[in-house]
Design an enzyme around this catalytic site. Structure first.
Site, mmCIF file in Angstrom:
data_model
loop_
_atom_site.group_PDB
_atom_site.id
_atom_site.type_symbol
_atom_site.label_atom_id
_atom_site.label_comp_id
_atom_site.label_asym_id
_atom_site.label_seq_id
_atom_site.Cartn_x
_atom_site.Cartn_y
_atom_site.Cartn_z
ATOM 1 N N TYR A 38 0.855 -1.197 0.000
ATOM 2 C CA TYR A 38 0.000 0.000 0.000
ATOM 3 C C TYR A 38 0.883 1.237 0.000
ATOM 4 C CZ TYR A 38 -4.547 2.217 0.787
ATOM 5 O OH TYR A 38 -5.720 2.930 0.640
ATOM 6 N N VAL A 40 3.040 3.078 -3.389
ATOM 7 C CA VAL A 40 2.929 4.006 -4.517
ATOM 8 C C VAL A 40 1.663 3.752 -5.327
ATOM 9 C CG1 VAL A 40 4.034 4.824 -6.628
ATOM 10 C CG2 VAL A 40 5.435 4.285 -4.624
ATOM 11 N N ASP A 100 9.893 -2.931 -6.245
ATOM 12 C CA ASP A 100 10.650 -4.030 -6.830
ATOM 13 C C ASP A 100 11.502 -4.735 -5.776
ATOM 14 O OD1 ASP A 100 9.655 -3.581 -9.420
ATOM 15 O OD2 ASP A 100 11.148 -2.022 -9.778
ATOM 16 N N ALA A 101 12.134 -3.945 -4.912
ATOM 17 C CA ALA A 101 12.935 -4.538 -3.835
ATOM 18 C C ALA A 101 12.039 -5.294 -2.854
ATOM 19 C CB ALA A 101 13.720 -3.447 -3.109
ATOM 20 N N GLY A 102 10.872 -4.730 -2.554
ATOM 21 C CA GLY A 102 9.936 -5.390 -1.648
ATOM 22 C C GLY A 102 9.399 -6.686 -2.215
ATOM 23 N N GLN A 103 9.192 -6.746 -3.529
ATOM 24 C CA GLN A 103 8.728 -7.974 -4.170
ATOM 25 C C GLN A 103 9.757 -9.088 -4.025
ATOM 26 O OE1 GLN A 103 7.491 -7.353 -8.218
ATOM 27 N NE2 GLN A 103 6.009 -5.773 -7.682
ATOM 28 N N HIS A 124 4.184 -3.684 -13.088
ATOM 29 C CA HIS A 124 5.534 -3.408 -13.596
ATOM 30 C C HIS A 124 6.132 -4.753 -13.999
ATOM 31 C CE1 HIS A 124 9.143 -1.273 -14.258
ATOM 32 N NE2 HIS A 124 9.692 -1.360 -13.061
ATOM 33 N N GLU A 244 11.053 31.008 -16.444
ATOM 34 C CA GLU A 244 11.286 30.732 -17.861
ATOM 35 C C GLU A 244 11.665 29.279 -18.125
ATOM 36 O OE1 GLU A 244 10.601 32.616 -20.288
ATOM 37 O OE2 GLU A 244 10.257 34.503 -19.237
ATOM 38 N N SER A 270 3.700 32.479 -30.615
ATOM 39 C CA SER A 270 4.168 33.631 -31.377
ATOM 40 C C SER A 270 5.076 33.179 -32.516
ATOM 41 C CB SER A 270 4.934 34.593 -30.464
ATOM 42 O OG SER A 270 6.202 34.034 -30.117
#
Length: 348
Positions: A38, A40, A100-103, A124, A244, A270
């Site tokens: 739970y 991102v 990805d690391a958690g998976q 992913h 700018e 322009s």
């Protein structure tokens, strides 16, 4: 599926017209969708599915920030909020939305609950594509599918609440049940996709990693920084350099490009801006193309995956990451940006 002409190439896409929400609900009426993670993508996908009438539960480490966030979002411990392993046991579709690391870290826990007929869902292609490094190899008797919204989980939720939708890609890596296609399209509609286009896990992760490092984040920050620094060295004030470089782009031009396209923007600016943009865009393209070529090679050779995995394995990674992020937040350009944002009428 509808056939759409994308700049001269016909592609098939799935829209809400040919696969309406009612059909998606029918396809998944007997499924329990377990959102594992739970962070991102998890909140946006979970809440959109829940609001669309699907049976959703959350699997998250108890007591952490994400657990508490799920509670604030209305999920209740023991009802539709569980520890990861219990959610994996209860779910018939496991939406694997950890980092990805958690998976990689949780794979053995998740894998033992992938009993025949279940579906393993990703947003992913990283874990599957780089399986030699991640070790994520699903059993052969489960569906392995992907829905990848083309934006952050925050954007997915905001657009859903506003009655809009992000487009998403979808892919089927493994169809063990014969239902994978209906399942993945129904989930894509359920999470709030505006339309869905088909890909595969490898193409998704190659394009995604290239985009994140390129025009979505890395290249944009580099471009902003180069122009801002040049203007400052030439004597322009921080506010002028920021306005700018960033503010006009993000607040005025980019939204118009999103609505109408760059060709429209060129035709409706322009004559001075138009002439200059037409004269210079190919010079920029030719200058950065070799960098993008190097980037894509690094992605396709799995070098970027190796760098990511090895970085996350370091015990001091978070400390180093905070220093790198601090370099951005404390740079003059983004400190000037914070001041500019406060001056916007809607923030006063």
């Amino acid at each position: 599926m509808a056939k759409i002409d994308f700049g001269g190439t016909l592609e098939e896409v799935v829209t809400r017209e040919e696969f309406p929400l009612e059909k998606a609900r029918e396809v998944l009426k007997d499924e329990t969708i377990a959102i594992i993670g739970y962070g991102v993508q998890g909140p946006g996908q979970a809440l959109n599915l829940k609001d669309n009438g699907f049976n959703v539960i959350i699997g998250q480490r108890k007591g952490g920030q994400s657990w508490e966030k799920a509670k604030r979002d209305g999920f209740q411990e023991g009802v539709d909020l569980f520890e990861i392993e219990e959610a994996c046991e209860k779910g018939s579709i496991l939406q694997y939305l950890l980092s990805d690391a958690g998976q990689i870290a949780q794979w053995e826990t998740v894998k033992k609950h992938l009993t025949p007929g279940k579906a393993l869902y990703f947003s992913h292609g990283f874990g599957i594509t780089y399986k030699d490094q991640t070790g994520i190899i699903p059993p052969e008797d489960v569906d392995v599918i992907l829905v990848a919204p083309k934006g952050s989980g925050t954007s997915l939720r905001r657009l859903f609440v506003a009655g809009k939708g992000l487009n998403s890609s979808f892919a089927i890596h493994q169809d063990a049940t014969g239902k994978a296609r209906d399942r993945v399209i129904a989930l894509g509609i359920g999470v709030g996709s505006g339309y869905l286009f088909e890909t595969d896990f490898k193409r998704e992760v190659y394009s995604d990693l290239t985009g994140e490092r390129g025009s979505l984040m890395g290249a944009i920050q580099g471009l902003f920084a180069a122009q801002y620094d040049l203007l400052r060295k030439k004597g322009h004030s921080p506010s002028e350099a920021f306005n700018e470089t960033v503010e006009e782009a993000t607040q005025s031009l980019y939204p118009l490009i999103a609505e109408n396209g760059m060709d429209w923007m060129y035709a409706n600016c322009s004559t001075t801006a138009q002439r200059g943009a037409l004269d210079w865009w190919k010079k920029f393209r030719d200058a950065v193309y070799p960098v993008f070529d190097d980037l894509y090679e690094s992605v396709s050779s799995a070098n970027e995956a190796r760098i990511t995995i090895q970085a996350n394995e370091k015990t001091d990674y978070r400390t180093g990451l905070e220093k790198e992020l601090k370099e951005l937040s404390e740079s003059e350009m983004w400190m000037a940006g914070a001041a500019v944002r406060k001056l916007r009428p809607e923030n006063k």
